[in-house]
Design a protein around this motif. Sequence first.
Motif, mmCIF file in Angstrom:
data_model
loop_
_atom_site.group_PDB
_atom_site.id
_atom_site.type_symbol
_atom_site.label_atom_id
_atom_site.label_comp_id
_atom_site.label_asym_id
_atom_site.label_seq_id
_atom_site.Cartn_x
_atom_site.Cartn_y
_atom_site.Cartn_z
ATOM 1 N N GLU A 122 0.842 -1.185 0.000
ATOM 2 C CA GLU A 122 0.000 0.000 0.000
ATOM 3 C C GLU A 122 0.885 1.245 0.000
ATOM 4 O OE1 GLU A 122 -4.435 0.767 1.568
ATOM 5 O OE2 GLU A 122 -3.055 -0.100 3.019
ATOM 6 N N ARG A 123 1.954 1.210 0.782
ATOM 7 C CA ARG A 123 2.922 2.312 0.796
ATOM 8 C C ARG A 123 3.560 2.466 -0.585
ATOM 9 N NH1 ARG A 123 8.391 3.483 1.476
ATOM 10 N NH2 ARG A 123 8.763 5.361 2.698
ATOM 11 N N PHE A 124 3.954 1.347 -1.207
ATOM 12 C CA PHE A 124 4.564 1.403 -2.529
ATOM 13 C C PHE A 124 3.634 2.104 -3.523
ATOM 14 C CE2 PHE A 124 4.982 -0.158 -6.822
ATOM 15 C CZ PHE A 124 6.326 0.043 -7.082
ATOM 16 N N PHE A 125 2.370 1.688 -3.558
ATOM 17 C CA PHE A 125 1.449 2.277 -4.529
ATOM 18 C C PHE A 125 1.085 3.720 -4.179
ATOM 19 C CE2 PHE A 125 1.184 -2.059 -5.968
ATOM 20 C CZ PHE A 125 1.138 -1.894 -7.344
ATOM 21 N N ARG A 126 1.119 4.076 -2.903
ATOM 22 C CA ARG A 126 0.915 5.483 -2.526
ATOM 23 C C ARG A 126 2.049 6.317 -3.095
ATOM 24 N NH1 ARG A 126 3.419 8.329 1.071
ATOM 25 N NH2 ARG A 126 4.058 6.562 2.339
ATOM 26 N N ILE A 127 3.275 5.859 -2.951
ATOM 27 C CA ILE A 127 4.426 6.580 -3.494
ATOM 28 C C ILE A 127 4.339 6.647 -5.018
ATOM 29 C CG2 ILE A 127 6.949 6.499 -3.789
ATOM 30 C CD1 ILE A 127 7.036 5.290 -0.904
ATOM 31 N N LEU A 128 3.936 5.541 -5.648
ATOM 32 C CA LEU A 128 3.781 5.497 -7.100
ATOM 33 C C LEU A 128 2.766 6.546 -7.562
ATOM 34 C CD1 LEU A 128 4.787 3.630 -9.490
ATOM 35 C CD2 LEU A 128 2.598 2.461 -9.232
ATOM 36 N N ILE A 129 1.628 6.623 -6.893
ATOM 37 C CA ILE A 129 0.590 7.598 -7.252
ATOM 38 C C ILE A 129 1.097 9.022 -7.003
ATOM 39 C CG2 ILE A 129 -1.737 8.430 -6.708
ATOM 40 C CD1 ILE A 129 -1.768 5.808 -8.271
ATOM 41 N N GLN A 130 1.799 9.247 -5.900
ATOM 42 C CA GLN A 130 2.350 10.581 -5.626
ATOM 43 C C GLN A 130 3.336 10.991 -6.717
ATOM 44 O OE1 GLN A 130 3.926 9.790 -1.706
ATOM 45 N NE2 GLN A 130 2.289 10.952 -0.720
ATOM 46 N N ASN A 131 4.211 10.077 -7.107
ATOM 47 C CA ASN A 131 5.178 10.379 -8.162
ATOM 48 C C ASN A 131 4.475 10.640 -9.492
ATOM 49 O OD1 ASN A 131 7.268 10.094 -6.347
ATOM 50 N ND2 ASN A 131 7.796 8.028 -6.991
ATOM 51 N N GLY A 132 3.440 9.875 -9.772
ATOM 52 C CA GLY A 132 2.670 10.080 -10.999
ATOM 53 C C GLY A 132 1.978 11.436 -11.013
ATOM 54 N N PHE A 133 1.447 11.849 -9.868
ATOM 55 C CA PHE A 133 0.788 13.148 -9.784
ATOM 56 C C PHE A 133 1.810 14.269 -9.959
ATOM 57 C CE2 PHE A 133 -1.203 16.756 -7.557
ATOM 58 C CZ PHE A 133 -2.347 16.858 -8.331
ATOM 59 N N ASP A 134 2.993 14.103 -9.378
ATOM 60 C CA ASP A 134 4.067 15.075 -9.548
ATOM 61 C C ASP A 134 4.416 15.210 -11.028
ATOM 62 O OD1 ASP A 134 6.387 16.761 -8.792
ATOM 63 O OD2 ASP A 134 7.556 14.994 -9.346
ATOM 64 N N MET A 135 4.554 14.077 -11.720
ATOM 65 C CA MET A 135 4.864 14.088 -13.142
ATOM 66 C C MET A 135 3.763 14.790 -13.928
ATOM 67 S SD MET A 135 5.736 10.866 -15.628
ATOM 68 C CE MET A 135 4.076 10.480 -16.145
ATOM 69 N N TYR A 136 2.512 14.508 -13.577
ATOM 70 C CA TYR A 136 1.359 15.125 -14.238
ATOM 71 C C TYR A 136 1.389 16.645 -14.061
ATOM 72 C CZ TYR A 136 -3.499 16.610 -14.804
ATOM 73 O OH TYR A 136 -4.625 17.275 -15.168
ATOM 74 N N GLN A 137 1.646 17.124 -12.849
ATOM 75 C CA GLN A 137 1.697 18.569 -12.605
ATOM 76 C C GLN A 137 2.831 19.223 -13.398
ATOM 77 O OE1 GLN A 137 1.803 18.729 -8.239
ATOM 78 N NE2 GLN A 137 -0.144 19.835 -8.332
ATOM 79 N N ARG A 138 3.984 18.590 -13.432
ATOM 80 C CA ARG A 138 5.101 19.145 -14.192
ATOM 81 C C ARG A 138 4.785 19.191 -15.677
ATOM 82 N NH1 ARG A 138 9.301 15.743 -13.749
ATOM 83 N NH2 ARG A 138 8.378 14.372 -12.226
ATOM 84 N N ARG A 139 4.087 18.164 -16.172
ATOM 85 C CA ARG A 139 3.710 18.133 -17.591
ATOM 86 C C ARG A 139 2.740 19.257 -17.923
ATOM 87 N NH1 ARG A 139 2.923 16.639 -22.477
ATOM 88 N NH2 ARG A 139 1.227 15.358 -23.247
ATOM 89 N N VAL A 140 1.726 19.465 -17.093
ATOM 90 C CA VAL A 140 0.768 20.549 -17.325
ATOM 91 C C VAL A 140 1.488 21.894 -17.309
ATOM 92 C CG1 VAL A 140 -1.212 21.784 -16.339
ATOM 93 C CG2 VAL A 140 -1.256 19.287 -16.479
#
Length: 191
Positions: A122-140
Amino acid sequence: MSQLILRNFALHVLLAPDEEEQVLTLMHCKSFKKRELLVTPGETERHIYFVEEGCLRMYHTDTDGQEHNLCFYTENWWACDNVSFFKKKPATHTIQALEDSELCCFTLTDLENLFNSVPKLERFFRILIQNGFDMYQRRVTSNLSLTSEQRYLEFRRHYPGLEQRINQKHIASYLGITAAFLSMMRKEKDL
């Protein structure tokens, strides 16, 4: 096939041998041919995928039928329409194989079972989602504030070597420019 995904988990959590076995027991492997669709708008995403080999893209098709690439997933990346998968809603994006691809995947039920039996995941996927959201914000932000050339250089840094693997039209779509403009820009700047 299992070693790459276990090394991916090890980036954020340390799994004991029995926990690794639980992961491998619930993991499914699938092969997709180039151009094959994994999910289409209106379907509910049934799997979260880990790319062992190959390349996928996620894209949105506008009302004029124009495709807009949002993300590429190569080896050692996770792919899914998160809202569709985790909320069991119809997908709004398409995920397609750009190359013949070998994927590991989990259903939501299997993933939730793993969260209960191996809470570290659960911790792994939380970090994965956080990193994905960070990438999404940088892309926008880059789409709003950077030039085409700057976005292209950022693409090359973010996806090293990918431009040799996929069609130029997919890169141009990701950058929000035409393939002709991308070609001209690359020639002008010797990029």
